[in-house]
Motif scaffolding. Structure first.
Motif, PDB file in Angstrom:
ATOM      1  N   TYR A  52      10.960  -7.469  -5.668  1.00 62.02           N
ATOM      2  CA  TYR A  52       9.682  -7.517  -6.379  1.00 62.02           C
ATOM      3  C   TYR A  52       8.742  -6.473  -5.797  1.00 62.02           C
ATOM      4  O   TYR A  52       8.838  -6.114  -4.625  1.00 62.02           O
ATOM      5  CB  TYR A  52       9.025  -8.899  -6.230  1.00 62.02           C
ATOM      6  CG  TYR A  52       9.982 -10.026  -6.518  1.00 62.02           C
ATOM      7  CD1 TYR A  52      10.315 -10.342  -7.827  1.00 62.02           C
ATOM      8  CD2 TYR A  52      10.580 -10.737  -5.486  1.00 62.02           C
ATOM      9  CE1 TYR A  52      11.221 -11.351  -8.095  1.00 62.02           C
ATOM     10  CE2 TYR A  52      11.479 -11.749  -5.747  1.00 62.02           C
ATOM     11  CZ  TYR A  52      11.794 -12.059  -7.059  1.00 62.02           C
ATOM     12  OH  TYR A  52      12.699 -13.049  -7.323  1.00 62.02           O
ATOM     13  N   ASP A  53       7.807  -5.991  -6.619  1.00 62.72           N
ATOM     14  CA  ASP A  53       6.762  -5.116  -6.099  1.00 62.72           C
ATOM     15  C   ASP A  53       5.985  -5.872  -5.028  1.00 62.72           C
ATOM     16  O   ASP A  53       5.805  -7.093  -5.112  1.00 62.72           O
ATOM     17  CB  ASP A  53       5.785  -4.703  -7.203  1.00 62.72           C
ATOM     18  CG  ASP A  53       6.401  -3.761  -8.231  1.00 62.72           C
ATOM     19  OD1 ASP A  53       7.439  -3.136  -7.932  1.00 62.72           O
ATOM     20  OD2 ASP A  53       5.833  -3.655  -9.329  1.00 62.72           O
ATOM     21  N   ALA A  54       5.529  -5.133  -4.016  1.00 62.77           N
ATOM     22  CA  ALA A  54       4.747  -5.732  -2.928  1.00 62.77           C
ATOM     23  C   ALA A  54       3.400  -5.021  -2.866  1.00 62.77           C
ATOM     24  O   ALA A  54       3.345  -3.812  -2.634  1.00 62.77           O
ATOM     25  CB  ALA A  54       5.490  -5.598  -1.609  1.00 62.77           C
ATOM     26  N   GLU A  62      -4.956   0.856  10.869  1.00 60.66           N
ATOM     27  CA  GLU A  62      -4.283   1.947  10.168  1.00 60.66           C
ATOM     28  C   GLU A  62      -2.780   1.856  10.393  1.00 60.66           C
ATOM     29  O   GLU A  62      -2.327   1.507  11.481  1.00 60.66           O
ATOM     30  CB  GLU A  62      -4.792   3.276  10.716  1.00 60.66           C
ATOM     31  CG  GLU A  62      -4.247   4.501  10.055  1.00 60.66           C
ATOM     32  CD  GLU A  62      -4.866   5.776  10.617  1.00 60.66           C
ATOM     33  OE1 GLU A  62      -4.092   6.693  10.928  1.00 60.66           O
ATOM     34  OE2 GLU A  62      -6.096   5.836  10.777  1.00 60.66           O
ATOM     35  N   ALA A  63      -2.013   2.188   9.344  1.00 64.04           N
ATOM     36  CA  ALA A  63      -0.557   2.149   9.434  1.00 64.04           C
ATOM     37  C   ALA A  63       0.054   3.288   8.643  1.00 64.04           C
ATOM     38  O   ALA A  63      -0.589   3.886   7.773  1.00 64.04           O
ATOM     39  CB  ALA A  63      -0.027   0.819   8.906  1.00 64.04           C
ATOM     40  N   LEU A  64       1.298   3.569   8.964  1.00 65.34           N
ATOM     41  CA  LEU A  64       2.104   4.500   8.187  1.00 65.34           C
ATOM     42  C   LEU A  64       3.065   3.675   7.354  1.00 65.34           C
ATOM     43  O   LEU A  64       3.789   2.826   7.881  1.00 65.34           O
ATOM     44  CB  LEU A  64       2.896   5.432   9.104  1.00 65.34           C
ATOM     45  CG  LEU A  64       2.074   6.373   9.966  1.00 65.34           C
ATOM     46  CD1 LEU A  64       2.989   7.159  10.910  1.00 65.34           C
ATOM     47  CD2 LEU A  64       1.275   7.337   9.096  1.00 65.34           C
ATOM     48  N   VAL A  65       3.067   3.915   6.048  1.00 64.89           N
ATOM     49  CA  VAL A  65       3.974   3.228   5.136  1.00 64.89           C
ATOM     50  C   VAL A  65       4.924   4.281   4.583  1.00 64.89           C
ATOM     51  O   VAL A  65       4.490   5.304   4.063  1.00 64.89           O
ATOM     52  CB  VAL A  65       3.202   2.538   3.991  1.00 64.89           C
ATOM     53  CG1 VAL A  65       4.170   1.918   2.994  1.00 64.89           C
ATOM     54  CG2 VAL A  65       2.251   1.484   4.535  1.00 64.89           C
ATOM     55  N   ALA A  76      -8.071   0.647   6.633  1.00 65.49           N
ATOM     56  CA  ALA A  76      -8.923  -0.455   6.170  1.00 65.49           C
ATOM     57  C   ALA A  76      -9.625  -0.087   4.868  1.00 65.49           C
ATOM     58  O   ALA A  76     -10.172   1.000   4.728  1.00 65.49           O
ATOM     59  CB  ALA A  76      -9.940  -0.814   7.243  1.00 65.49           C
ATOM     60  N   GLY A  77      -9.556  -1.003   3.911  1.00 64.11           N
ATOM     61  CA  GLY A  77     -10.177  -0.805   2.611  1.00 64.11           C
ATOM     62  C   GLY A  77      -9.254  -0.181   1.575  1.00 64.11           C
ATOM     63  O   GLY A  77      -9.588  -0.142   0.404  1.00 64.11           O
ATOM     64  N   GLN A  78      -8.090   0.281   2.005  1.00 64.25           N
ATOM     65  CA  GLN A  78      -7.147   0.887   1.066  1.00 64.25           C
ATOM     66  C   GLN A  78      -6.034  -0.091   0.727  1.00 64.25           C
ATOM     67  O   GLN A  78      -5.848  -1.110   1.391  1.00 64.25           O
ATOM     68  CB  GLN A  78      -6.541   2.160   1.661  1.00 64.25           C
ATOM     69  CG  GLN A  78      -7.560   3.253   1.886  1.00 64.25           C
ATOM     70  CD  GLN A  78      -6.920   4.529   2.396  1.00 64.25           C
ATOM     71  OE1 GLN A  78      -6.174   4.510   3.368  1.00 64.25           O
ATOM     72  NE2 GLN A  78      -7.215   5.633   1.731  1.00 64.25           N
ATOM     73  N   MET A  79      -5.286   0.246  -0.324  1.00 63.27           N
ATOM     74  CA  MET A  79      -4.143  -0.569  -0.727  1.00 63.27           C
ATOM     75  C   MET A  79      -3.016   0.346  -1.143  1.00 63.27           C
ATOM     76  O   MET A  79      -3.219   1.532  -1.403  1.00 63.27           O
ATOM     77  CB  MET A  79      -4.512  -1.523  -1.861  1.00 63.27           C
ATOM     78  CG  MET A  79      -5.167  -0.896  -3.088  1.00 63.27           C
ATOM     79  SD  MET A  79      -4.100  -0.071  -4.297  1.00 63.27           S
ATOM     80  CE  MET A  79      -3.091  -1.381  -4.883  1.00 63.27           C
ATOM     81  N   ILE A  80      -1.811  -0.199  -1.157  1.00 69.93           N
ATOM     82  CA  ILE A  80      -0.631   0.522  -1.619  1.00 69.93           C
ATOM     83  C   ILE A  80       0.323  -0.495  -2.222  1.00 69.93           C
ATOM     84  O   ILE A  80       0.361  -1.653  -1.779  1.00 69.93           O
ATOM     85  CB  ILE A  80       0.024   1.332  -0.469  1.00 69.93           C
ATOM     86  CG1 ILE A  80       1.084   2.291  -1.010  1.00 69.93           C
ATOM     87  CG2 ILE A  80       0.568   0.404   0.609  1.00 69.93           C
ATOM     88  CD1 ILE A  80       1.527   3.347  -0.003  1.00 69.93           C
ATOM     89  N   ILE A  81       1.050  -0.074  -3.244  1.00 73.74           N
ATOM     90  CA  ILE A  81       2.062  -0.942  -3.848  1.00 73.74           C
ATOM     91  C   ILE A  81       3.427  -0.363  -3.498  1.00 73.74           C
ATOM     92  O   ILE A  81       3.714   0.801  -3.796  1.00 73.74           O
ATOM     93  CB  ILE A  81       1.879  -1.044  -5.377  1.00 73.74           C
ATOM     94  CG1 ILE A  81       0.525  -1.692  -5.682  1.00 73.74           C
ATOM     95  CG2 ILE A  81       3.034  -1.850  -5.992  1.00 73.74           C
ATOM     96  CD1 ILE A  81       0.142  -1.685  -7.149  1.00 73.74           C
ATOM     97  N   MET A  82       4.241  -1.182  -2.865  1.00 74.79           N
ATOM     98  CA  MET A  82       5.605  -0.786  -2.526  1.00 74.79           C
ATOM     99  C   MET A  82       6.503  -1.287  -3.655  1.00 74.79           C
ATOM    100  O   MET A  82       6.554  -2.493  -3.910  1.00 74.79           O
ATOM    101  CB  MET A  82       6.002  -1.380  -1.174  1.00 74.79           C
ATOM    102  CG  MET A  82       5.119  -0.848  -0.044  1.00 74.79           C
ATOM    103  SD  MET A  82       5.508  -1.491   1.588  1.00 74.79           S
ATOM    104  CE  MET A  82       5.008  -3.203   1.426  1.00 74.79           C
TER     105      MET A  82
END
Length: 105
Positions: A52-54, A62-65, A76-82
């Motif tokens: 499923y999409d995450a 902060e992270a590296l995706v 912080a304040g951002q989003m990403i869909i995996m």
């Protein structure tokens, strides 16, 4: 603390733990889950896939995706869909908290 029907500060629901990843499930239903995570600097989730999409909302830090070899810095304040069925991983650049939403239907 009963989360249903009450206001709360998301970042306060999970603490950082030295050298560890901490998670707290906020909602766990057949249709999906909402989970809050904290990662100490250098901690992460190894490459994997999910059916499923995450949706990831960055709460703190902060992270590296990495999604299929493409690296994204999220803060912080951002989003990403995996996307579903695509290999992805993440690693905390500095202590990092995220809200993970998985919808199964």
């Amino acid at each position: 603390m009963d989360l249903i029907g009450n206001a709360f500060t998301m970042s306060e629901l999970v603490a950082y733990a030295q050298g560890s990843v901490v998670s707290k499930t906020l909602i766990d239903k057949k249709i999906g889950t909402v989970t809050l995570f904290s990662f100490d600097a250098g901690q992460g989730l190894s490459e994997h896939t999910a059916p499923y999409d995450a949706f990831v909302q960055v709460v703190d830090g902060e992270a590296l995706v990495n999604i299929e070899g493409a690296e994204h810095t999220v803060a912080a304040g951002q989003m990403i869909i995996m996307p579903a069925n695509k290999p992805h991983s993440l690693k905390a650049v500095k202590p990092f908290k995220m809200l993970l939403v998985m919808i199964r239907a």
